[in-house]
Design a protein around this motif. Sequence first.
Motif, PDB file in Angstrom:
ATOM      1  N   ASP A 113      43.482  44.338  57.225  1.00 32.10           N
ATOM      2  CA  ASP A 113      43.831  45.743  56.910  1.00 32.10           C
ATOM      3  C   ASP A 113      42.282  46.419  56.884  1.00 32.10           C
ATOM      4  OD1 ASP A 113      46.476  45.691  56.584  1.00 32.10           O
ATOM      5  OD2 ASP A 113      46.265  44.562  54.832  1.00 32.10           O
ATOM      6  N   GLY A 114      42.016  46.943  58.280  1.00 35.63           N
ATOM      7  CA  GLY A 114      40.709  47.842  58.295  1.00 35.63           C
ATOM      8  C   GLY A 114      39.467  46.936  57.769  1.00 35.63           C
ATOM      9  N   GLU A 115      38.470  47.527  57.005  1.00 38.94           N
ATOM     10  CA  GLU A 115      37.554  46.579  56.480  1.00 38.94           C
ATOM     11  C   GLU A 115      37.717  45.689  55.241  1.00 38.94           C
ATOM     12  OE1 GLU A 115      34.741  46.108  58.268  1.00 38.94           O
ATOM     13  OE2 GLU A 115      35.751  47.157  59.996  1.00 38.94           O
ATOM     14  N   ASP A 116      38.833  45.645  54.645  1.00 41.90           N
ATOM     15  CA  ASP A 116      39.259  44.952  53.648  1.00 41.90           C
ATOM     16  C   ASP A 116      38.967  43.307  53.922  1.00 41.90           C
ATOM     17  OD1 ASP A 116      39.820  47.282  52.319  1.00 41.90           O
ATOM     18  OD2 ASP A 116      42.168  46.779  52.442  1.00 41.90           O
ATOM     19  N   ASP A 117      38.935  42.660  52.786  1.00 39.61           N
ATOM     20  CA  ASP A 117      38.775  41.262  53.101  1.00 39.61           C
ATOM     21  C   ASP A 117      40.429  40.723  53.591  1.00 39.61           C
ATOM     22  OD1 ASP A 117      36.348  40.863  52.151  1.00 39.61           O
ATOM     23  OD2 ASP A 117      36.722  40.366  50.086  1.00 39.61           O
TER      24      ASP A 117
END
Length: 181
Positions: A68-72
């Motif tokens: 999810d996007g730049e999340d881990d």
Amino acid sequence: MTSGRVTVYFAALLARTEDGWEASDTDLDDVESLSDLTELARGAAVDEDTVLVYIEQEEAWFGLVRVDGEDDPRTYVSDAAAAARSSYGAMLTDELTEHDAEADLDRLVDLDGTEDGEPESEDDDDAPDVAGEAVPAGPLGDPEVLADLGISARELRALGDDALSEIADVLGCGEVLEAVR
């Protein structure tokens, strides 16, 4: 190819867009780590949307990586012991067991792998060894990885041989996925 047998994998990217989910066949030839896989998924995302990477080894195990996007990335493997015996599965289980070890510092052991005074166990010799630990049989990772998309942890653990199709049906992209199979 292993011992004269071909190991069959299927991998797909499911990217959520404004118009729904788009599925694409995934080439894992250049993927050597979870970081590589995460970057591949981020490359398929539109405006930092959710991307699911699905990997399965025919009738043995499946794994999900959610970005999810730049999340881990969030990862789930249906059968860690079976996955750890394959190259793509080991990539996922290595990362999961490494994070588990970091999160649970109370489980530190002596150099011989046992706690002080604890006898050495010889009954785990058949379990794959990842990051110095035996990989558990059964699921490993985040069972809530698809909960907000309509698949609870309990449902995820209960998925059968055609898990990818079942997931795609719940997500509403079954027809799109079949086009890349």
